[in-house]
Enzyme design. Structure first.
Site, PDB file in Angstrom:
ATOM      1  N   GLY A 244       0.810  -1.214   0.000  1.00  0.00           N
ATOM      2  CA  GLY A 244       0.000   0.000   0.000  1.00  0.00           C
ATOM      3  C   GLY A 244       0.845   1.266   0.000  1.00  0.00           C
ATOM      4  N   ASP A 260      11.437  -6.009   1.401  1.00  0.00           N
ATOM      5  CA  ASP A 260      10.747  -6.811   2.416  1.00  0.00           C
ATOM      6  C   ASP A 260      11.430  -8.162   2.498  1.00  0.00           C
ATOM      7  OD1 ASP A 260       7.805  -6.489   3.870  1.00  0.00           O
ATOM      8  OD2 ASP A 260       8.397  -8.577   3.607  1.00  0.00           O
ATOM      9  N   ASP A 286      16.689  -8.972   4.049  1.00  0.00           N
ATOM     10  CA  ASP A 286      16.583  -8.582   5.452  1.00  0.00           C
ATOM     11  C   ASP A 286      17.237  -7.214   5.595  1.00  0.00           C
ATOM     12  OD1 ASP A 286      16.840  -8.199   8.173  1.00  0.00           O
ATOM     13  OD2 ASP A 286      17.647 -10.196   8.577  1.00  0.00           O
ATOM     14  N   ASP A 302       7.992   1.547   8.002  1.00  0.00           N
ATOM     15  CA  ASP A 302       6.775   1.097   8.678  1.00  0.00           C
ATOM     16  C   ASP A 302       7.138  -0.230   9.328  1.00  0.00           C
ATOM     17  OD1 ASP A 302       4.015   1.221   9.391  1.00  0.00           O
ATOM     18  OD2 ASP A 302       3.576  -0.232   7.820  1.00  0.00           O
ATOM     19  N   CYS A 355       1.823   0.393  13.547  1.00  0.00           N
ATOM     20  CA  CYS A 355       0.388   0.260  13.812  1.00  0.00           C
ATOM     21  C   CYS A 355       0.219  -0.373  15.193  1.00  0.00           C
ATOM     22  CB  CYS A 355      -0.310  -0.556  12.735  1.00  0.00           C
ATOM     23  SG  CYS A 355       0.380  -2.203  12.455  1.00  0.00           S
TER      24      CYS A 355
END
Length: 421
Positions: A244, A260, A286, A302, A355
């Site tokens: 996203g 990622d 990594d 994030d 989050c």
């Protein structure tokens, strides 16, 4: 002769496996779904098993209070009879399943004396007019932890938020047949339970631009916005999958490198890039071992976290995340932040976000930012009305934008790298 199970029993058995995976093994609900639903051939049975387990996790303290109030001696929390009663009660009291169907499909999940106990307790509760409260009760450890960090109003708001699934947010360029309202440019909020698969551009290429949108909660859309327009500059999106934020950055004109660790999650990111017609360099590595070979104008971290801020979408986090795991994740985030800062050009911008509703993962990690990162104030006009930054930080608590349907709980901080650092 073996009596056949009533139709629908397989979905309840999958729901029991899901609850067991979360509550006894500590697994995420979504990660346990494929194994738990291995015997289900139909997609709607799989979805129903997931719905039963998710709703039971939203209501677990209240379901257990009903069960304990109807038994002479409390059942062990991992007893199969308790699991079966949770599944039967949440169907009858929250999901609209007729009581006779709710109980007949869970009785095959228990044998011997527990079967009689489950039938008797369920019947007694139904005859007594049992009901669940409109506002669910949070698990005690979570409520105490969040009240200490944020106060009773935040805890009360969190309880209200888990009473119903959240609305659906689209980011990017939402299709014309999507009906909803906007809280900021590039965002559209749709009513709860909207079927995204029926919208124009879902699952198809974007040669005509019709697919340049994606599902993303409004809170999750804010960290990338804090980097501003790209204008052809280079941005690094760390822990990027499922994509996203990568798509946000690419749509805003950044030349994005998306990194990622998970190959399977990166496959989904690549699919999203194809569907939207957006471009990014995708790297499977990594971040604690990877070396980019060049600095970036912007970095978005994030970071992997407890995810307790998305409890209304993933109620399993209320029951499986422990303080020890939060502390371990916070230390990992500090290391990631230090490494990410080294890849930033002098004068470049870094945004760190999680989050999470745990200050150990948000505020305390930002407090430990490397010395060559300077706070960069967040302009209020980057945010939806009702969200107010605290200098270079933004903490979104339960209750934010509640009148508009709420938002996931996030923390984000914005920095610039000092010249010569």
């Amino acid at each position: 002769m073996t009596r056949a199970d009533p139709p629908g029993t397989a979905a309840r058995r999958a729901a029991l496996r899901l609850l067991d995976a979360v509550l006894r093994k500590g697994l995420p609900l979504e990660a346990a779904l494929d194994t738990a639903a291995r015997d289900l051939d139909r997609g709607d049975d799989r979805a129903f098993a997931h719905a039963i387990a998710a709703e039971a996790l939203r209501r677990l303290p209240d379901l257990d209070a009903l069960i304990d109030g109807a038994t002479r001696q409390n059942l062990p929390h991992d007893a199969k009879a308790r699991f079966a009663l949770r599944i039967a009660l949440v169907q009858a009291l929250a999901l609209g399943t007729p009581p006779h169907a709710a109980i007949s499909t869970v009785l095959p999940l228990v044998d011997g004396g527990p079967r009689k106990l489950v039938h008797g307790v369920f019947g007694a509760l139904m005859r007594g007019g049992a009901r669940l409260p409109d506002v669910p009760t949070l698990p005690d450890p979570v409520a105490r932890r969040w009240e200490k960090a944020w106060g009773p109003d935040a805890v009360a708001a969190a309880a209200r938020l888990i009473a119903a699934p959240p609305p659906l947010d689209l980011a990017g360029d939402p299709p014309g047949d999507a009906e909803g309202f906007s809280l900021m440019p590039g965002h559209l909020r749709l009513p709860r339970r909207t079927q995204v698969a029926g919208l124009t551009g879902y699952g198809e290429g974007a040669a005509d631009g019709s697919g340049r949108w994606w599902v993303q909660d409004i809170a999750a859309a804010l960290p990338a916005r804090l980097l501003g327009p790209g204008e052809g500059r280079a941005a690094l999106d760390l822990c990027a999958a499922p994509g996203g934020k990568t798509m946000q950055l690419a749509a805003a004109g950044w030349r994005v490198t998306a990194l990622d660790l998970s190959e399977s999650r990166l496959a989904r990111l690549r699919e999203n890039l194809v569907r939207t017609g957006l471009e990014a360099e995708v790297v499977a590595a990594d971040l604690m071992r990877w070396a980019p070979g060049r600095p970036f104008d912007a970095v978005l971290l994030d970071a992997p976290c407890s995810a307790t801020g998305i409890f209304r979408r993933h109620p399993d986090v209320l029951h499986r995340v422990r303080p020890a795991a939060i502390a371990e994740l916070a230390e990992a985030q500090k290391a990631m932040l230090a490494r990410a800062a080294a890849w930033l050009k002098p004068g470049g911008t870094l945004v760190y976000s999680v989050c999470s509703l745990e200050p150990e993962e948000g505020e305390r990690v930002a407090d430990a930012a490397p010395a060559d990162l300077a706070p960069a104030p967040i302009a209020p006009d980057l945010l939806p009305a009702g969200l107010v930054p605290d200098g270079h930080r933004l903490r979104i608590l339960p209750g934010a934008l509640e009148a508009e349907g709420g938002a996931d709980s996030f923390f984000m901080a914005r920095f610039v790298r000092k010249s010569g650092g």
